[in-house]
Design a protein around this motif. Structure first.
Motif, PDB file in Angstrom:
ATOM      1  N   THR A  24      32.264 -20.459 -51.480  1.00 24.71           N
ATOM      2  CA  THR A  24      33.575 -19.852 -51.673  1.00 24.71           C
ATOM      3  C   THR A  24      33.578 -18.393 -51.227  1.00 24.71           C
ATOM      4  O   THR A  24      32.546 -17.733 -51.248  1.00 24.71           O
ATOM      5  N   VAL A  25      34.744 -17.962 -50.808  1.00 25.42           N
ATOM      6  CA  VAL A  25      34.933 -16.564 -50.434  1.00 25.42           C
ATOM      7  C   VAL A  25      35.104 -15.732 -51.704  1.00 25.42           C
ATOM      8  O   VAL A  25      35.800 -16.150 -52.634  1.00 25.42           O
ATOM      9  N   VAL A  26      34.457 -14.589 -51.740  1.00 26.39           N
ATOM     10  CA  VAL A  26      34.614 -13.643 -52.854  1.00 26.39           C
ATOM     11  C   VAL A  26      34.931 -12.286 -52.255  1.00 26.39           C
ATOM     12  O   VAL A  26      34.290 -11.878 -51.288  1.00 26.39           O
ATOM     13  N   TYR A  86      36.053  -8.071 -53.389  1.00 24.32           N
ATOM     14  CA  TYR A  86      36.306  -7.050 -54.402  1.00 24.32           C
ATOM     15  C   TYR A  86      37.073  -5.909 -53.760  1.00 24.32           C
ATOM     16  O   TYR A  86      36.601  -5.310 -52.791  1.00 24.32           O
ATOM     17  N   THR A 126      35.856  -5.440 -49.890  1.00 24.43           N
ATOM     18  CA  THR A 126      34.668  -6.007 -49.250  1.00 24.43           C
ATOM     19  C   THR A 126      34.631  -7.504 -49.515  1.00 24.43           C
ATOM     20  O   THR A 126      34.805  -7.945 -50.652  1.00 24.43           O
ATOM     21  N   VAL A 127      34.406  -8.258 -48.438  1.00 29.45           N
ATOM     22  CA  VAL A 127      34.407  -9.722 -48.518  1.00 29.45           C
ATOM     23  C   VAL A 127      32.963 -10.240 -48.477  1.00 29.45           C
ATOM     24  O   VAL A 127      32.148  -9.757 -47.694  1.00 29.45           O
ATOM     25  N   PHE A 128      32.689 -11.233 -49.317  1.00 30.02           N
ATOM     26  CA  PHE A 128      31.386 -11.902 -49.342  1.00 30.02           C
ATOM     27  C   PHE A 128      31.595 -13.407 -49.227  1.00 30.02           C
ATOM     28  O   PHE A 128      32.666 -13.923 -49.547  1.00 30.02           O
ATOM     29  N   GLY A 129      30.553 -14.104 -48.805  1.00 30.49           N
ATOM     30  CA  GLY A 129      30.510 -15.552 -48.922  1.00 30.49           C
ATOM     31  C   GLY A 129      29.508 -15.903 -50.000  1.00 30.49           C
ATOM     32  O   GLY A 129      28.539 -15.171 -50.212  1.00 30.49           O
ATOM     33  N   SER A 130      29.728 -17.033 -50.679  1.00 27.77           N
ATOM     34  CA  SER A 130      28.791 -17.379 -51.754  1.00 27.77           C
ATOM     35  C   SER A 130      27.558 -18.101 -51.225  1.00 27.77           C
ATOM     36  O   SER A 130      26.601 -18.296 -51.969  1.00 27.77           O
ATOM     37  N   ASP A 171      28.586 -15.776 -41.019  1.00 30.70           N
ATOM     38  CA  ASP A 171      28.798 -14.345 -40.747  1.00 30.70           C
ATOM     39  C   ASP A 171      30.088 -14.129 -39.955  1.00 30.70           C
ATOM     40  O   ASP A 171      30.874 -13.216 -40.248  1.00 30.70           O
ATOM     41  N   ILE A 211      33.094 -14.815 -42.293  1.00 31.63           N
ATOM     42  CA  ILE A 211      33.322 -13.725 -43.246  1.00 31.63           C
ATOM     43  C   ILE A 211      33.896 -12.499 -42.516  1.00 31.63           C
ATOM     44  O   ILE A 211      34.787 -11.815 -43.025  1.00 31.63           O
ATOM     45  N   PRO A 231      37.096 -10.217 -59.318  1.00 31.47           N
ATOM     46  CA  PRO A 231      37.018 -10.680 -57.926  1.00 31.47           C
ATOM     47  C   PRO A 231      38.298 -11.378 -57.469  1.00 31.47           C
ATOM     48  O   PRO A 231      39.059 -11.910 -58.284  1.00 31.47           O
ATOM     49  N   ASN A 232      38.528 -11.352 -56.181  1.00 34.08           N
ATOM     50  CA  ASN A 232      39.550 -12.160 -55.511  1.00 34.08           C
ATOM     51  C   ASN A 232      40.977 -11.842 -55.930  1.00 34.08           C
ATOM     52  O   ASN A 232      41.852 -12.707 -55.863  1.00 34.08           O
TER      53      ASN A 232
END
Lengths: 76, 195
Positions: B41-43, B45, B28-32, B11, B14, B52-53
């Motif tokens: 991996t970082v994703v 949008y 917006t950033v997500f972690g897989s 958290d 990210i 993505p990315n």
């Protein structure tokens, strides 16, 4: 399956495995014109080992896809 | 940054990536994932972007365009706190920042794969936009007409963190930052990445 827009709205920052796998599949189809599963199988079989992937833009796109492989394995 | 639980460590990581990218992008950033001893991996949008990315931004005061394509693999690894507590932290295992022109053509690529099949394990720069050059040679050298592709060379750099890329956009490509405290946010991110 939740979409990334719904996840963003709800504050989730870790992708559910099924969403991660779907994103990888989408990117594999866009970049390598094959499913995510097919790309993983070819990658694991070493099909790209002998290629100088960083010598061309197309090869570097394959490297970019390879860097997303953890997405495709999140369900494992 | 060490944390007591994987969820907490990821958290925080990210949040750091989100804060850095917020400097110039609306995304917006997500972690897989956040499982220990696994690669994730970082994703991200960008708003309005279905791929993505990759993120588009206005440069040169709004009259130019560039794209950033990011790939960032991270791992959650056990750490050890000096007080004897077991902790975990997030470590990068491969980072690639591609700066592309508005049409997706490569300009420069910063790449770092500290582990993996490549013999080059240190941070490096590729300059594909420079094309190929003929290196000047003495008369008669067999290399006299040989062209060198600058995009294929692994030009060493120091460690390049995401905050450096965002600052590059602001300072060198005249991207208007989205927040007035961008330099303080980037400094905090750099400090966190060095922990």
């Amino acid at each position: 399956m939740l979409t990334v827009e719904e996840l963003a709205r709800t504050g989730h920052r870790i992708l559910p495995p099924e969403v991660a796998v779907a994103i990888f599949d989408q990117e594999a189809r866009r970049i390598a014109v094959m499913s995510g599963e097919e790309f993983l199988a070819k990658w694991d079989a070493g099909d790209y080992c002998d290629e100088h992937l960083d010598a061309t833009p197309e090869g570097r796109n394959i490297i970019h896809l390879a860097l997303l492989i953890p997405l495709g394995r999140e369900r494992a | 940054m060490a944390a007591s639980a994987p969820e907490e460590a990821v958290d925080a990581f990210i949040a750091r990536v989100q804060a850095a990218l917020d400097g110039v992008f609306l995304l917006t950033v997500f972690g897989s994932g956040n499982r220990v001893a696994r690669s994730h991996t970082v994703v991200f949008y960008q708003v309005g972007q279905s791929q993505p990315n990759i993120a588009r931004l206005r440069t040169h005061g709004g009259v130019g365009e560039l794209l950033l394509e990011l790939a960032y693999i991270y791992a959650v690894v056990p750490s050890y706190h000096a007080a004897g507590r077991h902790t975990v932290k997030v470590e990068p295992s491969h980072c690639q920042y591609k700066i592309l022109d508005f049409d997706g053509n490569e300009i420069v690529i910063y790449d770092w794969a500290p582990c993996g099949p490549s013999p080059v394990r240190t941070p490096q720069l590729h300059v594909p936009a420079a094309g190929s050059i003929v290196l000047g040679q003495r008369a008669g050298s067999p290399l006299a007409q040989q062209r060198t592709l600058l995009g294929s060379l692994h030009l060493p750099t120091g460690t390049i963190v995401l905050e450096d890329i965002v600052e590059l956009f602001i300072r060198e490509f005249q991207v208007v930052p989205r927040r007035s405290d961008w330099d303080a946010v980037l400094a905090a991110g750099r400090a966190a990445s060095a922990d």
